[in-house]
Design a protein around this motif. Structure first.
Motif, PDB file in Angstrom:
ATOM      1  N   TYR A   1      -0.583   4.493  -4.229  1.00  0.00           N
ATOM      2  CA  TYR A   1       0.728   4.301  -3.603  1.00  0.00           C
ATOM      3  C   TYR A   1       1.064   2.803  -3.544  1.00  0.00           C
ATOM      4  O   TYR A   1       2.203   2.395  -3.810  1.00  0.00           O
ATOM      5  N   GLY A   2       0.080   1.975  -3.210  1.00  0.00           N
ATOM      6  CA  GLY A   2       0.309   0.537  -3.172  1.00  0.00           C
ATOM      7  C   GLY A   2       0.671  -0.014  -4.540  1.00  0.00           C
ATOM      8  O   GLY A   2       1.562  -0.873  -4.661  1.00  0.00           O
ATOM      9  N   LYS A   3      -0.013   0.444  -5.579  1.00  0.00           N
ATOM     10  CA  LYS A   3       0.330   0.018  -6.941  1.00  0.00           C
ATOM     11  C   LYS A   3       1.743   0.447  -7.300  1.00  0.00           C
ATOM     12  O   LYS A   3       2.511  -0.306  -7.919  1.00  0.00           O
ATOM     13  N   LEU A   4       2.083   1.675  -6.941  1.00  0.00           N
ATOM     14  CA  LEU A   4       3.340   2.270  -7.366  1.00  0.00           C
ATOM     15  C   LEU A   4       4.539   1.635  -6.678  1.00  0.00           C
ATOM     16  O   LEU A   4       5.597   1.455  -7.288  1.00  0.00           O
TER      17      LEU A   4
ATOM     18  N   VAL B   1      -1.406   3.344   2.980  1.00  0.00           N
ATOM     19  CA  VAL B   1      -2.021   3.503   4.303  1.00  0.00           C
ATOM     20  C   VAL B   1      -2.968   4.693   4.270  1.00  0.00           C
ATOM     21  O   VAL B   1      -2.600   5.788   3.832  1.00  0.00           O
ATOM     22  N   CYS B   2      -4.185   4.454   4.738  1.00  0.00           N
ATOM     23  CA  CYS B   2      -5.197   5.504   4.769  1.00  0.00           C
ATOM     24  C   CYS B   2      -5.839   5.545   6.153  1.00  0.00           C
ATOM     25  O   CYS B   2      -6.072   4.484   6.759  1.00  0.00           O
TER      26      CYS B   2
ATOM     27  N   LEU C   1      -3.242  -2.567   0.673  1.00  0.00           N
ATOM     28  CA  LEU C   1      -3.755  -1.334   1.271  1.00  0.00           C
ATOM     29  C   LEU C   1      -4.212  -1.653   2.682  1.00  0.00           C
ATOM     30  O   LEU C   1      -4.824  -2.699   2.924  1.00  0.00           O
ATOM     31  N   VAL C   2      -3.926  -0.753   3.614  1.00  0.00           N
ATOM     32  CA  VAL C   2      -4.417  -0.894   4.991  1.00  0.00           C
ATOM     33  C   VAL C   2      -5.186   0.370   5.337  1.00  0.00           C
ATOM     34  O   VAL C   2      -4.638   1.477   5.290  1.00  0.00           O
ATOM     35  N   LEU C   3      -6.451   0.198   5.667  1.00  0.00           N
ATOM     36  CA  LEU C   3      -7.315   1.309   6.060  1.00  0.00           C
ATOM     37  C   LEU C   3      -7.521   1.265   7.563  1.00  0.00           C
ATOM     38  O   LEU C   3      -8.028   0.276   8.103  1.00  0.00           O
TER      39      LEU C   3
ATOM     40  N   PRO D   1      -2.211  -9.870  -3.224  1.00  0.00           N
ATOM     41  CA  PRO D   1      -2.365  -8.721  -2.324  1.00  0.00           C
ATOM     42  C   PRO D   1      -3.792  -8.179  -2.323  1.00  0.00           C
ATOM     43  O   PRO D   1      -4.598  -8.462  -3.212  1.00  0.00           O
ATOM     44  N   GLY D   2      -4.083  -7.372  -1.303  1.00  0.00           N
ATOM     45  CA  GLY D   2      -5.424  -6.804  -1.202  1.00  0.00           C
ATOM     46  C   GLY D   2      -5.548  -5.915   0.016  1.00  0.00           C
ATOM     47  O   GLY D   2      -4.583  -5.672   0.747  1.00  0.00           O
TER      48      GLY D   2
END
Length: 564
Positions: free
Chosen positions: A64-67, A73-74, A99-101, A157-158
């Protein structure tokens, strides 16, 4: 007078912040450690995609982040749940994906007592994230979440990890929401543009290299307009083929595993290398051999969204602190004063690329070259293509055309098991677009259970599963270095078509070339998730079988550490 905010639980504050930051979908596996957040989700305009494994959930968030360019978000629970998602954090870190976990944790009073499923977040995740924090005060959730999202999207990003103690989420607090912080784009100054123009004017064999993340449709269009105005040959980094329209007359192909020998030679012989979005790394340069540290080499221009370029062995002649959007806007109207010296060379680069991407036809009963030629002719221009790691990806990388509007979701860190969750996430996010996942038999079974998630959410990805009964990449290297001594690479497979049907998806098995087109027609029309098993024996790569692989085979065909 101090504003009076309504009392909310920490879980409610958390979900309200996600809404404020534009989150529409999150992925996860439920856990008792974040029940208060799950309760707040019940009435929120945020969709939770319930997954069957935390690794699959993490991959979906990463895809989702790539797209979208926004943080995926996970949510996972503590201990085993959190560590199952670690593979997605590594992918996001190496691929520069926001991405945020969120990880539910033991109650605050239990910390440091080796409590059930207790986990030291910084020790476990610190090496592969941009930020790891634990939210100990519910009143500070808005602050923590705003910082997490800004960190995940800013610069390169990361991934970011936020720990959520179970009891903190049930605390009632009165606090204001926090506004999202935009990610700075950087800029290119007039003096830097003049320098770039001078470098191009004095070049004879320039090459542009596009990679990384933070690419928007506008950045793609602007960089294409600039490159075509200069007749500048454009190569893309490993698994970045969607950054530049492959139909453009200046597109020269992709570097990295599976690249053509002609493009490798072109990089080695360039006298000016303009890198936008990412610096050339070991995969791009065949272990840095195409761009050695000493001796003659190209002048280098780096346009990156953050200062510095880890691993760069040659000092750049010009460094631009600019994300692709800012670079594209700056160069779009930059035109040469007259004909460029390398126009004929660009035509040669284009011809070499077209020759390399022409499908290699095999004399197998099932000709995968013909299969992918048929697939390429049938896919609409906005198709989303996903795949994991291994030799099966070579067909999708080499023989599919990524046009303006196409997207390629694939792990640049060589992570197996990625393709199916990525396809599910893409099909959920864009129900009207065609999503195709190319899988290997080893890669597929690492997260094939996420077919259940696809069916549960009405997602309709098409999966082409190349089944050769072996961890193909490792078998290829094995035959090159230890010919005839097969060890640890064989697979015993299920009936994959029956496996798909067991989940409620469409499933077929194809063993001959003639069977493929009708099977593809049925799969595209069925209206559900669909899987076509492409059963082939001994086929390791385009034009290469177990019998033809040996010590003299080209080492760039497979990716180390990508088994199938």
């Amino acid at each position: 007078m101090t504003p009076q905010y309504p009392a909310r639980t920490g879980g409610q504050v958390l979900i309200d912040q996600l809404v404020r930051h534009g989150v529409d979908t999150l992925y996860g596996v439920p856990g008792e450690s974040y029940l208060a957040a799950l309760d707040a989700l019940h009435d929120a305009p945020v969709r939770m995609v319930v997954c069957r494994h935390e690794g699959g959930a993490g991959y979906m968030a990463e895809a989702y982040g790539k797209l979208t360019g926004r943080p995926g978000v996970c949510f996972t629970t503590r201990g085993p749940g959190a560590t199952n998602a670690l593979v997605a954090l590594h992918t996001a870190e190496q691929d520069a994906t926001p991405l945020v976990l969120f990880i539910g944790l033991v109650p605050r009073g239990h910390t440091g007592r080796r409590s059930f499923q207790e986990l030291d977040l910084r020790a476990t995740f610190g090496a592969c994230t941009k930020l790891v924090e634990t939210v100990d005060d519910a009143a500070r959730i808005p602050e923590h979440l705003a910082r997490a999202f800004a960190t995940a999207t800013g610069g390169r990003p990361g991934p970011v990890v936020l720990g959520l103690p179970e009891d903190m989420l049930t605390d009632a607090v009165r606090v204001a929401d926090a506004a999202p912080a935009p990610a700075p784009e950087g800029a290119v100054s007039p003096a830097q543009l003049d320098c770039l123009t001078d470098l191009l004017a004095s070049a004879e064999r320039p090459l542009a290299l596009l990679g990384g993340s933070r690419w928007t449709p506008g950045a793609r269009a602007d960089v294409r307009a600039w490159a075509e105005a200069w007749s500048l040959p454009v190569a893309v980094d490993f698994r970045c083929q969607d950054l530049f329209d492959n139909d453009s007359e200046v597109y020269a192909g992709a570097l990295g595993y599976g690249r053509s020998d002609a493009l490798a030679t072109r990089l080695r012989d360039a006298d000016l290398l303009i890198c936008v979005g990412a610096a050339p790394g070991d995969v791009t340069t065949d272990g840095f051999t195409l761009l050695p540290a000493g001796g003659p080499g190209p002048r280098i221009v780096l346009a990156l969204p953050e200062p510095g370029a880890p691993g760069l062995l040659r000092a750049p002649g010009l460094t631009l602190l600019a994300a692709p959007d800012a670079f594209g806007r700056a160069v779009r109207d930059l035109a040469p004063a007259g004909p460029v010296a390398w126009a004929a060379l660009t035509k040669e680069d284009r011809a070499a690329h077209l020759a390399h991407r022409t499908p290699v036809h095999d004399d197998d009963p099932l000709d995968l070259g013909a299969v992918f030629a048929e697939l390429d002719s049938r896919l609409p221009p906005d198709t989303i293509v996903t795949f994991g790691a291994g030799n099966h990806a070579l067909w999708a990388q080499r023989f599919l055309t990524y046009r303006d509007g196409s997207r390629q979701l694939a792990p640049r860190n060589g992570s197996m098991g990625y393709g199916i969750p990525a396809a599910v996430a893409a099909a959920i996010a864009h129900p009207g677009r065609q999503v195709v996942s190319v899988a290997g038999d080893g890669c597929f079974l690492m997260n094939g259970q996420e077919l259940a998630t696809a069916v549960a959410n009405g997602a309709t990805p098409l999966i082409l599963l190349v089944a050769n009964g072996t961890y193909g990449t490792i078998r290829q290297h094995q035959e090159q270095h230890y010919p005839g001594r097969v060890s640890g690479t064989g697979l015993v497979n299920p009936d994959f078509a029956a496996y798909a049907r067991a989940f409620g998806a469409h499933g077929e098995t194809v063993t001959t070339t003639e069977e493929f087109a009708p099977a593809l027609e049925r799969a595209l029309a069925v209206g559900t998730a669909a899987l076509i098993e492409l059963r082939t024996e001994g086929r390791l790569a385009p034009g290469e079988t177990v019998a033809t692989t040996g010590p003299a085979a080209h080492p760039a065909q497979g990716a180390p550490g990508c088994p199938n």
